[in-house]
Motif scaffolding. Structure first.
Motif, PDB file in Angstrom:
ATOM      1  N   LEU A 177       0.834  -1.207   0.000  1.00 38.42           N
ATOM      2  CA  LEU A 177       0.000   0.000   0.000  1.00 38.42           C
ATOM      3  C   LEU A 177       0.869   1.257   0.000  1.00 38.42           C
ATOM      4  CD1 LEU A 177      -3.029  -0.846   2.311  1.00 38.42           C
ATOM      5  CD2 LEU A 177      -2.615  -1.419  -0.078  1.00 38.42           C
ATOM      6  N   HIS A 178       2.170   1.066   0.080  1.00 42.01           N
ATOM      7  CA  HIS A 178       3.084   2.223   0.091  1.00 42.01           C
ATOM      8  C   HIS A 178       4.130   2.016  -1.009  1.00 42.01           C
ATOM      9  CE1 HIS A 178       5.140   5.682   1.484  1.00 42.01           C
ATOM     10  NE2 HIS A 178       5.749   5.219   2.563  1.00 42.01           N
ATOM     11  N   GLY A 179       5.358   1.695  -0.648  1.00 40.21           N
ATOM     12  CA  GLY A 179       6.410   1.624  -1.676  1.00 40.21           C
ATOM     13  C   GLY A 179       6.531   0.274  -2.359  1.00 40.21           C
ATOM     14  N   ARG A 218     -10.544  -6.492  -5.393  1.00 40.56           N
ATOM     15  CA  ARG A 218      -9.098  -6.261  -5.310  1.00 40.56           C
ATOM     16  C   ARG A 218      -8.747  -4.832  -5.715  1.00 40.56           C
ATOM     17  NH1 ARG A 218      -7.288 -11.743  -8.093  1.00 40.56           N
ATOM     18  NH2 ARG A 218      -7.759 -13.149  -6.375  1.00 40.56           N
ATOM     19  N   ARG A 219      -7.609  -4.350  -5.248  1.00 47.81           N
ATOM     20  CA  ARG A 219      -7.154  -3.003  -5.609  1.00 47.81           C
ATOM     21  C   ARG A 219      -6.276  -3.052  -6.844  1.00 47.81           C
ATOM     22  NH1 ARG A 219      -6.512   0.519  -0.155  1.00 47.81           N
ATOM     23  NH2 ARG A 219      -8.412  -0.260   0.781  1.00 47.81           N
ATOM     24  N   LEU A 220      -6.416  -2.060  -7.678  1.00 45.36           N
ATOM     25  CA  LEU A 220      -5.550  -1.965  -8.852  1.00 45.36           C
ATOM     26  C   LEU A 220      -4.283  -1.231  -8.434  1.00 45.36           C
ATOM     27  CD1 LEU A 220      -8.205  -0.965 -11.555  1.00 45.36           C
ATOM     28  CD2 LEU A 220      -7.494  -3.264 -10.819  1.00 45.36           C
ATOM     29  N   MET A 221      -3.160  -1.901  -8.581  1.00 43.60           N
ATOM     30  CA  MET A 221      -1.892  -1.325  -8.118  1.00 43.60           C
ATOM     31  C   MET A 221      -1.504  -0.120  -8.982  1.00 43.60           C
ATOM     32  SD  MET A 221      -0.842  -2.743  -5.426  1.00 43.60           S
ATOM     33  CE  MET A 221      -2.328  -3.342  -4.672  1.00 43.60           C
ATOM     34  N   GLY A 222      -1.030   0.937  -8.299  1.00 46.38           N
ATOM     35  CA  GLY A 222      -0.627   2.145  -9.029  1.00 46.38           C
ATOM     36  C   GLY A 222      -1.753   3.150  -9.181  1.00 46.38           C
ATOM     37  N   PHE A 223      -2.885   2.901  -8.522  1.00 46.44           N
ATOM     38  CA  PHE A 223      -4.013   3.852  -8.579  1.00 46.44           C
ATOM     39  C   PHE A 223      -4.464   4.194  -7.163  1.00 46.44           C
ATOM     40  CE2 PHE A 223      -3.920   1.702 -12.569  1.00 46.44           C
ATOM     41  CZ  PHE A 223      -4.143   2.713 -13.485  1.00 46.44           C
ATOM     42  N   GLY A 224      -4.907   5.433  -7.009  1.00 50.12           N
ATOM     43  CA  GLY A 224      -5.423   5.881  -5.712  1.00 50.12           C
ATOM     44  C   GLY A 224      -4.313   6.460  -4.855  1.00 50.12           C
ATOM     45  N   HIS A 225      -4.685   7.330  -3.958  1.00 51.16           N
ATOM     46  CA  HIS A 225      -3.710   7.943  -3.057  1.00 51.16           C
ATOM     47  C   HIS A 225      -4.453   8.499  -1.856  1.00 51.16           C
ATOM     48  CE1 HIS A 225      -0.422  10.506  -1.630  1.00 51.16           C
ATOM     49  NE2 HIS A 225       0.350   9.677  -2.294  1.00 51.16           N
ATOM     50  N   ARG A 226      -3.808   8.452  -0.704  1.00 53.80           N
ATOM     51  CA  ARG A 226      -4.434   8.977   0.503  1.00 53.80           C
ATOM     52  C   ARG A 226      -4.658  10.491   0.413  1.00 53.80           C
ATOM     53  NH1 ARG A 226      -4.845   7.662   5.924  1.00 53.80           N
ATOM     54  NH2 ARG A 226      -5.684   5.724   5.116  1.00 53.80           N
ATOM     55  N   VAL A 227      -3.780  11.191  -0.252  1.00 50.95           N
ATOM     56  CA  VAL A 227      -3.872  12.660  -0.262  1.00 50.95           C
ATOM     57  C   VAL A 227      -4.363  13.220  -1.594  1.00 50.95           C
ATOM     58  CG1 VAL A 227      -2.618  14.820   0.164  1.00 50.95           C
ATOM     59  CG2 VAL A 227      -1.981  12.760   1.429  1.00 50.95           C
ATOM     60  N   PRO A 250      -3.997   7.567 -11.412  1.00 52.40           N
ATOM     61  CA  PRO A 250      -2.697   6.906 -11.262  1.00 52.40           C
ATOM     62  C   PRO A 250      -1.834   7.645 -10.240  1.00 52.40           C
ATOM     63  CG  PRO A 250      -2.899   7.890 -13.446  1.00 52.40           C
ATOM     64  CD  PRO A 250      -4.208   8.048 -12.777  1.00 52.40           C
ATOM     65  N   ASN A 251      -1.153   6.883  -9.419  1.00 53.92           N
ATOM     66  CA  ASN A 251      -0.233   7.500  -8.458  1.00 53.92           C
ATOM     67  C   ASN A 251       1.198   7.358  -8.987  1.00 53.92           C
ATOM     68  OD1 ASN A 251       0.805   4.921  -7.548  1.00 53.92           O
ATOM     69  ND2 ASN A 251      -1.102   4.679  -6.406  1.00 53.92           N
ATOM     70  N   VAL A 252       2.141   7.851  -8.212  1.00 62.55           N
ATOM     71  CA  VAL A 252       3.538   7.896  -8.655  1.00 62.55           C
ATOM     72  C   VAL A 252       4.065   6.523  -9.056  1.00 62.55           C
ATOM     73  CG1 VAL A 252       4.454   7.670  -6.290  1.00 62.55           C
ATOM     74  CG2 VAL A 252       5.827   8.801  -8.030  1.00 62.55           C
TER      75      VAL A 252
HETATM   76  N1  ACO Z   1      -8.116  -0.013  -6.687  1.00 64.01           N
HETATM   77  C1  ACO Z   1      -9.397  -0.272  -6.349  1.00 64.01           C
HETATM   78  N2  ACO Z   1     -10.033   0.355  -5.344  1.00 64.01           N
HETATM   79  C2  ACO Z   1      -9.348   1.273  -4.656  1.00 64.01           C
HETATM   80  C3  ACO Z   1      -8.019   1.595  -4.957  1.00 64.01           C
HETATM   81  C4  ACO Z   1      -7.403   0.901  -6.014  1.00 64.01           C
HETATM   82  N3  ACO Z   1      -6.130   1.138  -6.370  1.00 64.01           N
HETATM   83  N4  ACO Z   1      -7.584   2.542  -4.106  1.00 64.01           N
HETATM   84  C5  ACO Z   1      -8.610   2.804  -3.283  1.00 64.01           C
HETATM   85  N5  ACO Z   1      -9.668   2.044  -3.627  1.00 64.01           N
HETATM   86  C6  ACO Z   1     -10.970   2.031  -2.991  1.00 64.01           C
HETATM   87  C7  ACO Z   1     -10.930   1.375  -1.634  1.00 64.01           C
HETATM   88  O1  ACO Z   1     -11.162  -0.005  -1.733  1.00 64.01           O
HETATM   89  C8  ACO Z   1     -12.028   2.115  -0.900  1.00 64.01           C
HETATM   90  O2  ACO Z   1     -13.279   1.606  -1.305  1.00 64.01           O
HETATM   91  P1  ACO Z   1     -14.490   1.516  -0.258  1.00 64.01           P
HETATM   92  O3  ACO Z   1     -14.725   2.915   0.208  1.00 64.01           O
HETATM   93  O4  ACO Z   1     -15.596   0.935  -1.046  1.00 64.01           O
HETATM   94  O5  ACO Z   1     -14.004   0.638   0.854  1.00 64.01           O
HETATM   95  C9  ACO Z   1     -11.925   3.518  -1.479  1.00 64.01           C
HETATM   96  O6  ACO Z   1     -11.356   3.392  -2.774  1.00 64.01           O
HETATM   97  C10 ACO Z   1     -11.043   4.445  -0.674  1.00 64.01           C
HETATM   98  O7  ACO Z   1      -9.901   3.773  -0.362  1.00 64.01           O
HETATM   99  P2  ACO Z   1      -9.115   3.985   0.953  1.00 64.01           P
HETATM  100  O8  ACO Z   1      -8.583   2.665   1.394  1.00 64.01           O
HETATM  101  O9  ACO Z   1      -9.840   4.821   1.932  1.00 64.01           O
HETATM  102  O10 ACO Z   1      -7.951   4.848   0.450  1.00 64.01           O
HETATM  103  P3  ACO Z   1      -6.656   5.078   1.249  1.00 64.01           P
HETATM  104  O11 ACO Z   1      -6.463   6.519   1.248  1.00 64.01           O
HETATM  105  O12 ACO Z   1      -6.615   4.424   2.548  1.00 64.01           O
HETATM  106  O13 ACO Z   1      -5.618   4.295   0.347  1.00 64.01           O
HETATM  107  C11 ACO Z   1      -3.995   3.669  -1.128  1.00 64.01           C
HETATM  108  C12 ACO Z   1      -4.707   4.850  -0.478  1.00 64.01           C
HETATM  109  C13 ACO Z   1      -3.483   2.718  -0.046  1.00 64.01           C
HETATM  110  C14 ACO Z   1      -2.803   4.192  -1.898  1.00 64.01           C
HETATM  111  C15 ACO Z   1      -4.972   2.929  -2.052  1.00 64.01           C
HETATM  112  O14 ACO Z   1      -5.437   3.810  -3.039  1.00 64.01           O
HETATM  113  C16 ACO Z   1      -4.386   1.696  -2.661  1.00 64.01           C
HETATM  114  O15 ACO Z   1      -4.401   0.644  -2.035  1.00 64.01           O
HETATM  115  N6  ACO Z   1      -3.837   1.775  -3.917  1.00 64.01           N
HETATM  116  C17 ACO Z   1      -3.230   0.651  -4.559  1.00 64.01           C
HETATM  117  C18 ACO Z   1      -1.804   0.428  -4.024  1.00 64.01           C
HETATM  118  C19 ACO Z   1      -0.841   1.489  -4.512  1.00 64.01           C
HETATM  119  O16 ACO Z   1      -0.880   1.941  -5.637  1.00 64.01           O
HETATM  120  N7  ACO Z   1       0.061   1.892  -3.600  1.00 64.01           N
HETATM  121  C20 ACO Z   1       1.041   2.965  -3.848  1.00 64.01           C
HETATM  122  C21 ACO Z   1       0.580   4.249  -3.260  1.00 64.01           C
HETATM  123  S1  ACO Z   1       1.617   5.634  -3.679  1.00 64.01           S
HETATM  124  C22 ACO Z   1       2.806   5.647  -2.491  1.00 64.01           C
HETATM  125  O17 ACO Z   1       2.627   5.232  -1.403  1.00 64.01           O
HETATM  126  C23 ACO Z   1       4.104   6.192  -2.836  1.00 64.01           C
END
Ligand code: ACO
Length: 361
Positions: free
Chosen positions: A213-215, A246-255, A305-307
């Protein structure tokens, strides 16, 4: 369970190091937009900005280069530890062991020279173990070259990279050097707040970065491309993953609630270095489809897409092995973590939040 919010929106520190504006997708280091630093300044310059609050003058740059050089030499002194580790030990863990075994630099712990020392040493330790694992040539690390060029030189068994390769990796490393109070920087600050020494606080940050979920995501992004195979299968594969929750890797971000600005710059670099290649067509196509499917699956969540997404593509174009992608991210983050550790040390206040006791049902 109530109370499980991952400290979202909780302000846990003040920092002069960087500002992340997640709404508009902006990242700045000490007030300078990161996009304006890329291509103009090298890793050492930007590290100096983080550690000392300003870009270096010529003499300051020279002193910094000397510090990096001594850090590499100090790493050399613990090669017997690295060389005796089993090949099965992960390279990032090996580098952490090496950091913990190194002698401390002269000066005290609030001195930025420790930051430069360990930042320079980390890739040397990492790539020594990687060379041992794979039976590669092990060039001497104490060469007079920039931090990023040295990284590629050591990885490639003593072959100097091209200018274009150094520029691409330098851009990646400058972009990913610092990112405010992310999980690993926070872990480093917590450790530093106990007055643990710099090497130990850096190892706390390092280990926190390893999770997917991070690096830990970039190699999983490449695994995703492999599993999809060709663009014609993308929709089916992505929909399948989402339908299984499942989560798609490389998408989404906490901020970020919009495109990660680092991903945009890295996309441009990948588009240049992978021009005309199937892997670029696949990455761009999967990005388009994934954003669309995520918007439908998680309305209102703003998943872009995240970094890590475009970083994976840039690092692959440089032939950085999959097993070293997270470690390469860590190598660039060493400057940011150590800057946080220095900043935390100046506050000298133990970080100790509270938990609310909730009786089991
Ligand atoms: N694919 C599918 N669904 C997603 C994704 C994703 N990549 N990211 C978030 N969601 C969903 C969650 O399941 C959640 O759904 P819900 O509300 O129905 O439960 C909703 O979107 C919000 O997700 P949160 O978990 O609250 O988001 P959070 O801020 O905690 O997570 C994170 C951020 C961990 C980066 C997340 O987007 C994720 O897991 N991404 C995939 C892993 C990834 O790319 N990691 C690298 C991050 S960048 C870095 O750290 C340098």
């Amino acid at each position: 369970m109530a109370w499980v919010n991952g400290l979202q929106d909780v302000v846990a520190a003040g920092t002069e190091l960087s500002e992340v504006n997640g709404e508009v997708g902006k990242l700045s280091y000490r007030g300078r937009d990161v996009g304006d630093l890329v291509g103009k300044f090298d890793y050492e310059d930007v590290a100096h900005l983080l550690w000392f609050g300003e870009l270096p003058s010529e003499p300051q740059k020279q002193s910094l280069n000397e510090l990096f050089f001594s850090g590499r030499q100090a790493a050399n002194e613990v090669f017997d530890v690295i060389d005796n580790l089993p090949a099965a030990v992960d390279a990032m863990n090996a580098a952490a062991i090496g950091l913990l075994c190194m002698r401390a630099p002269s000066g005290d712990e609030s001195d930025a020279s420790a930051a430069a020392w360990y930042t320079a040493a980390f890739p040397v330790l990492l790539l020594r173990h990687y060379a041992n694992q794979h039976g590669l040539l092990k060039p001497r690390p104490d060469i007079h070259a920039g931090h990023v060029a040295t990284y590629l030189y050591l990885l490639r068994g003593g072959i100097m990279p091209t200018t274009e390769e150094v520029q691409a990796l330098e851009a990646y490393m400058v972009l990913t050097m610092e990112h405010s109070l992310n999980a690993s920087a926070f872990a480093g600050r917590v450790a530093a707040s106990t007055r643990a020494n710099t090497a130990r606080a850096l190892v706390a940050a390092l280990m926190t970065m390893t999770g997917p979920l991070h690096g830990g995501a970039p190699s999983l992004v490449l695994d995703m491309f492999d599993a999809i195979g060709s663009l014609s299968r993308a929709d089916e594969w992505l929909e399948g993953e989402l339908s299984m929750g499942r989560r798609l890797m490389g998408f989404g971000h906490r901020v970020y609630r919009t495109v990660d600005p680092r991903a945009q710059v890295l996309h441009t670099i990948a588009a240049k270095s992978l021009a005309g290649q199937d892997s670029l067509v696949l990455a761009e196509g999967v990005e388009r489809r994934a954003v669309k499917l995520l918007a439908a699956a998680k309305p209102g969540r703003q998943l872009h897409p995240n970094v890590e997404y475009w970083a994976a593509c840039v690092l692959r174009s440089l032939d950085i092995p999959r097993s070293l992608l997270t470690a390469t991210f860590a190598a660039s983050r060493m400057a940011g973590w150590s800057a946080h550790i220095l900043e935390q040390r100046r506050c000298d206040k133990l970080i100790r939040p509270q938990a609310v006791y909730v009786a089991a049902p």
